[in-house]
Design a protein around this motif. Sequence first.
Motif, PDB file in Angstrom:
ATOM      1  N   PHE A 183       0.830  -1.192   0.000  1.00 53.33           N
ATOM      2  CA  PHE A 183       0.000   0.000   0.000  1.00 53.33           C
ATOM      3  C   PHE A 183       0.871   1.252   0.000  1.00 53.33           C
ATOM      4  O   PHE A 183       1.983   1.258   0.554  1.00 53.33           O
ATOM      5  N   ASP A 184       0.311   2.324  -0.582  1.00 57.62           N
ATOM      6  CA  ASP A 184       0.876   3.656  -0.402  1.00 57.62           C
ATOM      7  C   ASP A 184       0.317   4.217   0.909  1.00 57.62           C
ATOM      8  O   ASP A 184      -0.892   4.438   1.022  1.00 57.62           O
ATOM      9  N   VAL A 185       1.176   4.411   1.884  1.00 53.66           N
ATOM     10  CA  VAL A 185       0.752   4.919   3.193  1.00 53.66           C
ATOM     11  C   VAL A 185       1.678   6.064   3.588  1.00 53.66           C
ATOM     12  O   VAL A 185       2.905   5.894   3.620  1.00 53.66           O
ATOM     13  N   ASP A 186       1.098   7.205   3.894  1.00 55.19           N
ATOM     14  CA  ASP A 186       1.858   8.392   4.274  1.00 55.19           C
ATOM     15  C   ASP A 186       1.818   8.515   5.797  1.00 55.19           C
ATOM     16  O   ASP A 186       0.882   9.097   6.356  1.00 55.19           O
ATOM     17  N   LEU A 187       2.834   7.984   6.475  1.00 55.96           N
ATOM     18  CA  LEU A 187       2.847   8.008   7.935  1.00 55.96           C
ATOM     19  C   LEU A 187       2.825   9.426   8.508  1.00 55.96           C
ATOM     20  O   LEU A 187       2.076   9.688   9.463  1.00 55.96           O
ATOM     21  N   PRO A 188       3.636  10.368   7.986  1.00 52.97           N
ATOM     22  CA  PRO A 188       3.566  11.727   8.532  1.00 52.97           C
ATOM     23  C   PRO A 188       2.173  12.332   8.419  1.00 52.97           C
ATOM     24  O   PRO A 188       1.715  13.027   9.336  1.00 52.97           O
ATOM     25  N   ALA A 189       1.469  12.074   7.306  1.00 51.76           N
ATOM     26  CA  ALA A 189       0.116  12.605   7.140  1.00 51.76           C
ATOM     27  C   ALA A 189      -0.845  11.978   8.143  1.00 51.76           C
ATOM     28  O   ALA A 189      -1.722  12.658   8.699  1.00 51.76           O
ATOM     29  N   ILE A 190      -0.681  10.681   8.404  1.00 46.17           N
ATOM     30  CA  ILE A 190      -1.525  10.014   9.407  1.00 46.17           C
ATOM     31  C   ILE A 190      -1.254  10.600  10.781  1.00 46.17           C
ATOM     32  O   ILE A 190      -2.183  10.897  11.551  1.00 46.17           O
ATOM     33  N   GLY A 191       0.034  10.792  11.116  1.00 42.00           N
ATOM     34  CA  GLY A 191       0.376  11.364  12.401  1.00 42.00           C
ATOM     35  C   GLY A 191      -0.186  12.767  12.568  1.00 42.00           C
ATOM     36  O   GLY A 191      -0.694  13.121  13.638  1.00 42.00           O
ATOM     37  N   ALA A 192      -0.109  13.583  11.512  1.00 43.13           N
ATOM     38  CA  ALA A 192      -0.648  14.943  11.568  1.00 43.13           C
ATOM     39  C   ALA A 192      -2.163  14.920  11.756  1.00 43.13           C
ATOM     40  O   ALA A 192      -2.717  15.731  12.514  1.00 43.13           O
ATOM     41  N   ALA A 193      -2.838  13.993  11.078  1.00 42.52           N
ATOM     42  CA  ALA A 193      -4.292  13.880  11.225  1.00 42.52           C
ATOM     43  C   ALA A 193      -4.667  13.477  12.650  1.00 42.52           C
ATOM     44  O   ALA A 193      -5.608  14.025  13.240  1.00 42.52           O
ATOM     45  N   LEU A 194      -3.928  12.538  13.222  1.00 40.39           N
ATOM     46  CA  LEU A 194      -4.203  12.124  14.601  1.00 40.39           C
ATOM     47  C   LEU A 194      -3.981  13.280  15.565  1.00 40.39           C
ATOM     48  O   LEU A 194      -4.745  13.457  16.524  1.00 40.39           O
ATOM     49  N   ASP A 195      -2.954  14.089  15.319  1.00 45.05           N
ATOM     50  CA  ASP A 195      -2.692  15.256  16.167  1.00 45.05           C
ATOM     51  C   ASP A 195      -3.840  16.256  16.107  1.00 45.05           C
ATOM     52  O   ASP A 195      -4.109  16.972  17.080  1.00 45.05           O
ATOM     53  N   ARG A 196      -4.518  16.336  14.966  1.00 47.67           N
ATOM     54  CA  ARG A 196      -5.656  17.251  14.821  1.00 47.67           C
ATOM     55  C   ARG A 196      -6.931  16.692  15.418  1.00 47.67           C
ATOM     56  O   ARG A 196      -7.973  17.340  15.391  1.00 47.67           O
ATOM     57  N   PRO A 205      -5.951   4.827   5.246  1.00 44.33           N
ATOM     58  CA  PRO A 205      -6.634   4.467   3.998  1.00 44.33           C
ATOM     59  C   PRO A 205      -7.813   3.543   4.287  1.00 44.33           C
ATOM     60  O   PRO A 205      -7.738   2.673   5.159  1.00 44.33           O
ATOM     61  N   GLN A 206      -8.908   3.715   3.565  1.00 46.97           N
ATOM     62  CA  GLN A 206     -10.142   2.993   3.858  1.00 46.97           C
ATOM     63  C   GLN A 206      -9.947   1.476   3.832  1.00 46.97           C
ATOM     64  O   GLN A 206     -10.453   0.763   4.705  1.00 46.97           O
ATOM     65  N   ARG A 207      -9.221   0.977   2.838  1.00 43.39           N
ATOM     66  CA  ARG A 207      -9.035  -0.484   2.733  1.00 43.39           C
ATOM     67  C   ARG A 207      -8.324  -1.032   3.971  1.00 43.39           C
ATOM     68  O   ARG A 207      -8.680  -2.105   4.485  1.00 43.39           O
ATOM     69  N   ILE A 208      -7.326  -0.307   4.468  1.00 46.95           N
ATOM     70  CA  ILE A 208      -6.599  -0.785   5.640  1.00 46.95           C
ATOM     71  C   ILE A 208      -7.487  -0.740   6.873  1.00 46.95           C
ATOM     72  O   ILE A 208      -7.486  -1.663   7.698  1.00 46.95           O
ATOM     73  N   TRP A 209      -8.274   0.337   7.013  1.00 44.70           N
ATOM     74  CA  TRP A 209      -9.164   0.420   8.178  1.00 44.70           C
ATOM     75  C   TRP A 209     -10.203  -0.704   8.163  1.00 44.70           C
ATOM     76  O   TRP A 209     -10.497  -1.308   9.180  1.00 44.70           O
ATOM     77  N   GLU A 210     -10.754  -0.989   7.001  1.00 47.06           N
ATOM     78  CA  GLU A 210     -11.817  -1.993   6.912  1.00 47.06           C
ATOM     79  C   GLU A 210     -11.292  -3.418   7.031  1.00 47.06           C
ATOM     80  O   GLU A 210     -11.958  -4.277   7.619  1.00 47.06           O
ATOM     81  N   ASP A 211     -10.110  -3.684   6.481  1.00 46.10           N
ATOM     82  CA  ASP A 211      -9.602  -5.059   6.426  1.00 46.10           C
ATOM     83  C   ASP A 211      -8.406  -5.302   7.334  1.00 46.10           C
ATOM     84  O   ASP A 211      -7.888  -6.419   7.388  1.00 46.10           O
ATOM     85  N   GLY A 212      -7.956  -4.279   8.042  1.00 49.31           N
ATOM     86  CA  GLY A 212      -6.769  -4.434   8.870  1.00 49.31           C
ATOM     87  C   GLY A 212      -7.046  -5.160  10.176  1.00 49.31           C
ATOM     88  O   GLY A 212      -8.080  -4.953  10.815  1.00 49.31           O
TER      89      GLY A 212
END
Length: 231
Positions: A183-196, A205-212
């Motif tokens: 998968f293409d996963v942007d860890l810094p973007a995920i971290g920034a979103a969690l901080d917000r 990403p939706q697929r990872i959330w649904e199937d992870g």
Amino acid sequence: MGKLTRRARAKADYFGTLRITRAGTGEEYDLRKAELTDTDGALRELSSSTLADLVGVSTVAFTSDGKLVTVRQSSLDSVSGLLLAPSGSGSLEPRDLRTPDGRPHRLLHGAIRAGMEREPCEESGLGPVDIRSTRLVGFARWMERGAKPEFFGLTELAVDSTEVARRRPVSGERLYSAGLTLFDVDLPAIGAALDRGVPLSGALPQRIWEDGSLPLLLALRAAAAWQAARG
């Protein structure tokens, strides 16, 4: 029903959500109350736990061209069947406690990293030379598995996604692994979103959330938070 037997303790980490009923009397043994918590209802410290407390290790590995490697679990996997698992996920083994030249690791972190790097070699078909580095990024206790201690890591690979896609798990893992998905996963973007304050369901990403699987979701959360803390 008294204390669990030695063999039952070794299994109890995997029965953390079950209640056991004696067939003849209907007497119920709630493992969660009897084994996971103390008399005040607080989670037992690992030093006082009567369970096996196997040490879980999961790591998310990224290829040299930035792709996240996940393992598709087969229906035979008892914990995360048909879900996406981390690049490597399992429990520490005695061999992880020693360095390649046979000496014991001086620090717990060394043994944890050894287990984290062994697991993707088994499940993703990677070799030790394919792993550049691994960092510990998080810790939790998995209540549904008897409050088992779980460490999470972030692994940097020395090979690209094309090479990883050619790999196959070692023979002993092929019953439980249905292959790899990158998968293409942007860890810094995920971290920034969690901080917000964005929930993990919206940051991933939706697929990872649904199937992870739970280990994959927690490992990604820990890795993203670790990167965000580094700035």
